[in-house]
Scaffold this motif. Sequence first.
Motif, PDB file in Angstrom:
ATOM      1  N   LEU A  32       0.808  -1.138   0.110  1.00  9.44           N
ATOM      2  CA  LEU A  32       0.116  -0.069  -0.149  1.00  9.44           C
ATOM      3  C   LEU A  32       0.933   1.159  -0.098  1.00  9.44           C
ATOM      4  O   LEU A  32       0.574   1.943  -0.543  1.00  9.44           O
ATOM      5  CB  LEU A  32      -0.722  -0.034   1.350  1.00  9.44           C
ATOM      6  CG  LEU A  32      -1.782   1.280   1.297  1.00  9.44           C
ATOM      7  CD1 LEU A  32      -2.674   1.364   0.138  1.00  9.44           C
ATOM      8  CD2 LEU A  32      -2.559   1.322   2.575  1.00  9.44           C
ATOM      9  N   VAL A  35       2.082   2.140  -3.385  1.00 10.21           N
ATOM     10  CA  VAL A  35       1.055   3.200  -4.110  1.00 10.21           C
ATOM     11  C   VAL A  35       1.053   4.328  -3.462  1.00 10.21           C
ATOM     12  O   VAL A  35       0.970   5.394  -4.319  1.00 10.21           O
ATOM     13  CB  VAL A  35      -0.478   2.300  -3.839  1.00 10.21           C
ATOM     14  CG1 VAL A  35      -1.487   3.135  -4.452  1.00 10.21           C
ATOM     15  CG2 VAL A  35      -0.417   0.945  -4.495  1.00 10.21           C
ATOM     16  N   ASN A  36       0.816   4.651  -2.254  1.00 10.71           N
ATOM     17  CA  ASN A  36       0.721   5.931  -1.714  1.00 10.71           C
ATOM     18  C   ASN A  36       1.920   7.049  -1.893  1.00 10.71           C
ATOM     19  O   ASN A  36       1.698   7.948  -2.259  1.00 10.71           O
ATOM     20  CB  ASN A  36       0.630   5.976   0.123  1.00 10.71           C
ATOM     21  CG  ASN A  36      -0.354   5.358   0.175  1.00 10.71           C
ATOM     22  OD1 ASN A  36      -1.604   5.572  -0.410  1.00 10.71           O
ATOM     23  ND2 ASN A  36      -0.723   4.954   1.710  1.00 10.71           N
ATOM     24  N   GLY A  38       3.367   7.013  -4.868  1.00 10.11           N
ATOM     25  CA  GLY A  38       3.343   6.910  -6.318  1.00 10.11           C
ATOM     26  C   GLY A  38       4.623   6.180  -6.900  1.00 10.11           C
ATOM     27  O   GLY A  38       4.799   6.487  -8.031  1.00 10.11           O
ATOM     28  N   GLY A  41       1.651   2.457 -10.220  1.00 11.17           N
ATOM     29  CA  GLY A  41       0.372   3.058 -10.370  1.00 11.17           C
ATOM     30  C   GLY A  41      -0.965   2.581  -9.514  1.00 11.17           C
ATOM     31  O   GLY A  41      -0.775   1.786  -8.741  1.00 11.17           O
ATOM     32  N   ALA A  42      -1.773   3.720  -9.403  1.00 17.00           N
ATOM     33  CA  ALA A  42      -3.170   3.344  -8.589  1.00 17.00           C
ATOM     34  C   ALA A  42      -3.922   1.988  -8.845  1.00 17.00           C
ATOM     35  O   ALA A  42      -4.528   1.320  -8.026  1.00 17.00           O
ATOM     36  CB  ALA A  42      -3.995   4.615  -8.430  1.00 17.00           C
ATOM     37  N   VAL A  45      -3.630  -1.181  -6.562  1.00 19.70           N
ATOM     38  CA  VAL A  45      -4.383  -1.276  -5.384  1.00 19.70           C
ATOM     39  C   VAL A  45      -5.212  -2.632  -5.361  1.00 19.70           C
ATOM     40  O   VAL A  45      -5.407  -2.998  -4.373  1.00 19.70           O
ATOM     41  CB  VAL A  45      -5.301  -0.029  -5.230  1.00 19.70           C
ATOM     42  CG1 VAL A  45      -6.521  -0.096  -6.130  1.00 19.70           C
ATOM     43  CG2 VAL A  45      -5.764   0.286  -3.719  1.00 19.70           C
ATOM     44  N   ASP A  93     -12.294  -0.508  -0.224  1.00 17.14           N
ATOM     45  CA  ASP A  93     -11.843  -0.582  -1.557  1.00 17.14           C
ATOM     46  C   ASP A  93     -12.742  -1.471  -2.625  1.00 17.14           C
ATOM     47  O   ASP A  93     -13.113  -1.327  -3.535  1.00 17.14           O
ATOM     48  CB  ASP A  93     -10.143  -1.108  -1.664  1.00 17.14           C
ATOM     49  CG  ASP A  93      -9.477  -0.126  -1.339  1.00 17.14           C
ATOM     50  OD1 ASP A  93      -9.790   1.384  -1.467  1.00 17.14           O
ATOM     51  OD2 ASP A  93      -8.293  -0.228  -0.967  1.00 17.14           O
ATOM     52  N   HIS A 156      -1.164  16.825  -0.554  1.00 12.84           N
ATOM     53  CA  HIS A 156      -1.047  15.653  -1.325  1.00 12.84           C
ATOM     54  C   HIS A 156       0.628  15.333  -1.019  1.00 12.84           C
ATOM     55  O   HIS A 156       0.895  14.104  -1.108  1.00 12.84           O
ATOM     56  CB  HIS A 156      -1.024  15.927  -2.462  1.00 12.84           C
ATOM     57  CG  HIS A 156      -0.659  14.828  -3.723  1.00 12.84           C
ATOM     58  ND1 HIS A 156      -1.284  13.602  -3.586  1.00 12.84           N
ATOM     59  CD2 HIS A 156       0.562  14.632  -4.638  1.00 12.84           C
ATOM     60  CE1 HIS A 156      -0.860  12.707  -4.513  1.00 12.84           C
ATOM     61  NE2 HIS A 156       0.244  13.476  -4.813  1.00 12.84           N
ATOM     62  N   HIS A 159       0.789  13.230   1.980  1.00 10.23           N
ATOM     63  CA  HIS A 159       0.237  11.949   1.675  1.00 10.23           C
ATOM     64  C   HIS A 159       1.354  10.990   1.041  1.00 10.23           C
ATOM     65  O   HIS A 159       1.735   9.873   1.319  1.00 10.23           O
ATOM     66  CB  HIS A 159      -0.806  11.973   0.755  1.00 10.23           C
ATOM     67  CG  HIS A 159      -1.414  10.479   0.125  1.00 10.23           C
ATOM     68  ND1 HIS A 159      -2.370   9.827   0.830  1.00 10.23           N
ATOM     69  CD2 HIS A 159      -1.119  10.007  -1.099  1.00 10.23           C
ATOM     70  CE1 HIS A 159      -2.656   8.585   0.216  1.00 10.23           C
ATOM     71  NE2 HIS A 159      -1.768   8.680  -0.876  1.00 10.23           N
ATOM     72  N   THR A 160       2.052  11.542   0.068  1.00 11.33           N
ATOM     73  CA  THR A 160       3.407  11.089  -0.503  1.00 11.33           C
ATOM     74  C   THR A 160       4.532  10.460   0.442  1.00 11.33           C
ATOM     75  O   THR A 160       4.997   9.395   0.568  1.00 11.33           O
ATOM     76  CB  THR A 160       3.753  11.853  -1.692  1.00 11.33           C
ATOM     77  OG1 THR A 160       2.634  12.106  -2.722  1.00 11.33           O
ATOM     78  CG2 THR A 160       4.949  11.234  -2.308  1.00 11.33           C
TER      79      THR A 160
END
Length: 194
Positions: A32, A35-36, A38, A41-42, A45, A93, A156, A159-160
Amino acid sequence: MSKQQIYEIKESAIADPGPLGLACFALTTFCLSAVNAGLVGAGAVTVVIALALVYGGATQILAGMWEFKKNNVFGCTAFSSYGAFWISLGVFDCLKILNPNWKVPEEGVLLFLIAWTIFTFYMWIGSFKTNKALIVTFTLLLITFILLDIGAAGNHAAHTLGGYAGILTALAAWYTSAAGVINTVFGRVVLPVK
């Protein structure tokens, strides 16, 4: 010692479930967090959902239940709770996939993350009486949740950064898991945790 007493001792002896619980937590957190951050790719997930439901979720909860058997209140609380965290996230999800128009409100995500930050804070304090490897893991996890909280509030970059902190958390948890496995198998300290 009677045969009954010997049977009871053998019946109560179980392997340490800690390395399993930590491995479940580490692997799911790593995926996860990638993904978070970057780094993937999303769309990845979907892999996280499967891991969240089975490995990070159900299997980690089993490790927590085995910690109950070993009378380890810290381990049973951590593994059972974070296993439930992963299942909850997987359900969110799955609901999004089943109904693409459905969205968890942003304030709901923030509430979810803040609640887990509070839980992680007092588990972090509890980790002070375990070992250095777990203290590092819980310190990084607390930082991860704080960054994800800020990210959920609209930042953002936080988050990254939370994704990168989550990767470090996963590496620390994997190290602690590996120490539990390798030190037990070799019968001596190969990877120190103290």
